[in-house]
Design a protein around this motif. Structure first.
Motif, short mmCIF file in Angstrom:
data_model
loop_
_atom_site.label_atom_id
_atom_site.label_comp_id
_atom_site.label_asym_id
_atom_site.label_seq_id
_atom_site.Cartn_x
_atom_site.Cartn_y
_atom_site.Cartn_z
N HIS A 5 -6.58 8.75 -9.68
CA HIS A 5 -6.02 9.97 -9.13
C HIS A 5 -4.87 10.49 -10.01
O HIS A 5 -4.84 11.66 -10.40
CB HIS A 5 -5.53 9.70 -7.71
N LEU A 6 -3.94 9.57 -10.36
CA LEU A 6 -2.78 9.98 -11.16
C LEU A 6 -3.22 10.47 -12.54
O LEU A 6 -2.68 11.44 -13.08
CB LEU A 6 -1.80 8.82 -11.31
N GLU A 7 -4.22 9.81 -13.12
CA GLU A 7 -4.69 10.24 -14.45
C GLU A 7 -5.29 11.63 -14.39
O GLU A 7 -5.08 12.45 -15.29
CB GLU A 7 -5.71 9.24 -15.00
N ALA A 8 -6.02 11.90 -13.30
CA ALA A 8 -6.61 13.23 -13.15
C ALA A 8 -5.51 14.29 -13.06
O ALA A 8 -5.60 15.35 -13.69
CB ALA A 8 -7.49 13.28 -11.91
N ILE A 9 -4.44 13.96 -12.29
CA ILE A 9 -3.33 14.92 -12.18
C ILE A 9 -2.68 15.17 -13.54
O ILE A 9 -2.41 16.30 -13.93
CB ILE A 9 -2.26 14.38 -11.18
N ALA A 10 -2.46 14.06 -14.29
CA ALA A 10 -1.81 14.19 -15.60
C ALA A 10 -2.66 15.05 -16.53
O ALA A 10 -2.15 15.90 -17.27
CB ALA A 10 -1.59 12.81 -16.20
N LEU A 11 -3.98 14.85 -16.48
CA LEU A 11 -4.87 15.63 -17.35
C LEU A 11 -4.81 17.11 -16.99
O LEU A 11 -4.70 17.97 -17.87
CB LEU A 11 -6.30 15.11 -17.22
N LEU B 264 0.83 -1.21 0.00
CA LEU B 264 0.00 0.00 0.00
C LEU B 264 0.86 1.26 0.00
O LEU B 264 0.57 2.22 -0.70
CB LEU B 264 -0.93 0.00 1.23
N GLY B 265 1.94 1.20 0.77
CA GLY B 265 2.87 2.35 0.82
C GLY B 265 3.44 2.64 -0.56
O GLY B 265 3.43 3.78 -1.04
N GLN B 266 3.86 1.59 -1.27
CA GLN B 266 4.44 1.79 -2.61
C GLN B 266 3.40 2.32 -3.59
O GLN B 266 3.69 3.15 -4.46
CB GLN B 266 5.03 0.48 -3.12
N ILE B 267 2.18 1.80 -3.44
CA ILE B 267 1.10 2.26 -4.34
C ILE B 267 0.88 3.75 -4.17
O ILE B 267 0.84 4.52 -5.14
CB ILE B 267 -0.22 1.50 -4.06
N ASN B 268 0.80 4.21 -2.95
CA ASN B 268 0.52 5.63 -2.71
C ASN B 268 1.73 6.52 -3.01
O ASN B 268 1.57 7.71 -3.24
CB ASN B 268 0.07 5.85 -1.26
N ASP B 269 2.93 5.91 -3.05
CA ASP B 269 4.12 6.72 -3.37
C ASP B 269 4.37 6.82 -4.87
O ASP B 269 5.14 7.65 -5.32
CB ASP B 269 5.37 6.09 -2.70
N SER B 270 3.72 5.93 -5.64
CA SER B 270 4.03 5.94 -7.08
C SER B 270 3.61 7.28 -7.69
O SER B 270 2.50 7.77 -7.49
CB SER B 270 3.33 4.78 -7.79
N ALA B 271 4.58 7.88 -8.45
CA ALA B 271 4.41 9.26 -8.89
C ALA B 271 3.58 9.37 -10.18
O ALA B 271 3.00 10.41 -10.45
CB ALA B 271 5.78 9.91 -9.11
N ASP B 272 3.59 8.33 -10.99
CA ASP B 272 2.79 8.42 -12.21
C ASP B 272 2.26 7.03 -12.58
O ASP B 272 2.58 6.03 -11.93
CB ASP B 272 3.61 9.02 -13.36
N VAL B 273 1.46 6.99 -13.63
CA VAL B 273 0.78 5.77 -14.03
C VAL B 273 1.78 4.66 -14.35
O VAL B 273 1.55 3.49 -14.05
CB VAL B 273 -0.15 6.04 -15.23
N LYS B 274 2.91 5.06 -14.92
CA LYS B 274 3.91 4.07 -15.30
C LYS B 274 4.53 3.39 -14.07
O LYS B 274 4.64 2.16 -13.99
CB LYS B 274 5.01 4.77 -16.11
N ALA B 275 4.86 4.24 -13.08
CA ALA B 275 5.44 3.70 -11.84
C ALA B 275 4.43 2.80 -11.13
O ALA B 275 4.77 1.73 -10.63
CB ALA B 275 5.86 4.86 -10.94
N LEU B 276 3.19 3.22 -11.15
CA LEU B 276 2.12 2.45 -10.51
C LEU B 276 1.99 1.07 -11.15
O LEU B 276 1.81 0.05 -10.47
CB LEU B 276 0.79 3.21 -10.62
#
Ligand code: PHE
Length: 337
Positions: A71-77, A6-18
């Protein structure tokens, strides 16, 4: 295991890292798969417990991943929209517009005026027969006046027209006088074997005018040309006719326009005249050669030079400027006429 994932999931900075995190924890070689694979080694009573736990962890991680992804997709958009923002209040960049050539402006202005006076605009060929350019204009082969117009010959009988006058003959032979009088102007290019200099160009423009009807007089000619002068230079300018010679007109005149404005109380000697065109009453031979009876019909003709008009109107001192296509020169003339 669950908390670390869960920690790694929430730390991933973009869709690719996730996505990398997802493959690591839930993929075929991931720890959860490992646990499920190891089930067969467990005691039977432990299997449901471990199985349920593993499934629960997997569900928790799957949900967390998909939430993080949204969440990450919304940020990217948002970032993309911010980067592509257009400031609609900025002044636009002007698009350079083309414009008719200054000679075309002069010609179109004259055409408009003549159409307003009931003339038709008729064009003729630039590669012309000797027959039309000379013979039908009362200039037989040995006529000395042919020398006045040094000609580019293509064959002994075909040439580059030296004047727009051949369109007179072409129009007269085609005209049906039961339908009314003939009134036409014919603009176009003409060619002469001249050496180019400030006042000569081997290719220049003319606009022919021709009116044929019963009872046409020189007064009609003068009135028509006066209207042209007024249109081009202004109401205060006058014209005068001087005797001249052309093989196709009799009598023939050269026409001057006053360079300065003419007032009624002016001393005639103070008027500056400039020669602008040739004209006259159509020669009976020209009518006859085009099948018109000079005892019944008559008329006037004129030939004016748009290049010369433009030079006078705008103070252009070298005719070659019109043919060099230098936009710095041409863009100076951006109003009609
Ligand atoms: N065609 C003559 C020229 O080129 C001009 C002209 C036309 C004169 C019509 C009289 C009548 O010089």
């Amino acid at each position: 295991l669950r908390d670390e994932a869960l920690g790694q999931i929430n730390d991933s900075a973009d869709v690719k890292a996730l996505n990398q995190v997802r493959v690591h924890w839930l993929g075929k070689k991931g720890p959860l798969t490992e646990v499920l694979r190891g089930m067969k080694n467990l005691a039977p009573e432990e299997r449901p417990v471990v199985g349920a736990l593993a499934n629960e962890v997997r569900d928790v991680l799957t949900t967390a991943i998909s939430e993080r992804q949204t969440h990450l997709e919304a940020i990217a958009l948002d970032a993309q929209l911010a980067a592509e923002t257009i400031d609609v209040t900025l002044p636009g960049r002007a698009v350079k517009q083309g414009q008719p050539h200054v000679l075309q402006q002069i010609i179109e202005n004259l055409e408009d005026q003549f159409m307003g006076m009931g003339f038709q605009v008729i064009e003729g060929p630039e590669v012309e027969e000797d027959q039309y350019n000379f013979e039908r204009m009362n200039l037989p082969k040995d006529h000395p006046a042919r020398d006045m117009q040094d000609t580019f010959y293509i064959t002994p009988d075909i040439l580059m027209r030296t004047q727009t006058s051949p369109v007179q003959a072409r129009t007269m032979e085609a005209h049906d006088f039961t339908q009314g009088p003939l009134k036409m102007v014919s603009p176009g290019r003409v060619y002469r074997r001249d050496t180019d200099d400030a006042t000569h160009s081997h290719q220049f423009h003319q606009m022919e005018g021709l009116v044929i009807d019963k009872h046409i007089t020189m007064g009609d000619l003068k009135g028509t040309l006066l209207a042209v002068a007024h249109n081009l230079f202004g109401e205060a300018h006058d014209i005068r006719l001087r005797p001249s010679y052309f093989p196709f007109t009799e009598p023939s005149v050269e026409v001057d326009i006053s360079w300065n404005a003419v007032t009624p109380d002016m001393n005639p000697e103070d008027i500056e005249w400039i020669e602008v065109l040739g004209a006259g009453m159509v020669h009976p031979n020209v009518l006859r050669k085009s099948g018109i009876d000079p005892e019944v019909y008559g008329g006037f003709a004129f030939g004016l030079g748009p290049d010369r008009f433009a030079m006078l109107k705008y103070g252009v001192e070298d005719i070659r400027n019109f043919y060099l296509n230098d936009v710095r020169f041409l863009t100076q003339f951006n109003q009609k006429g």
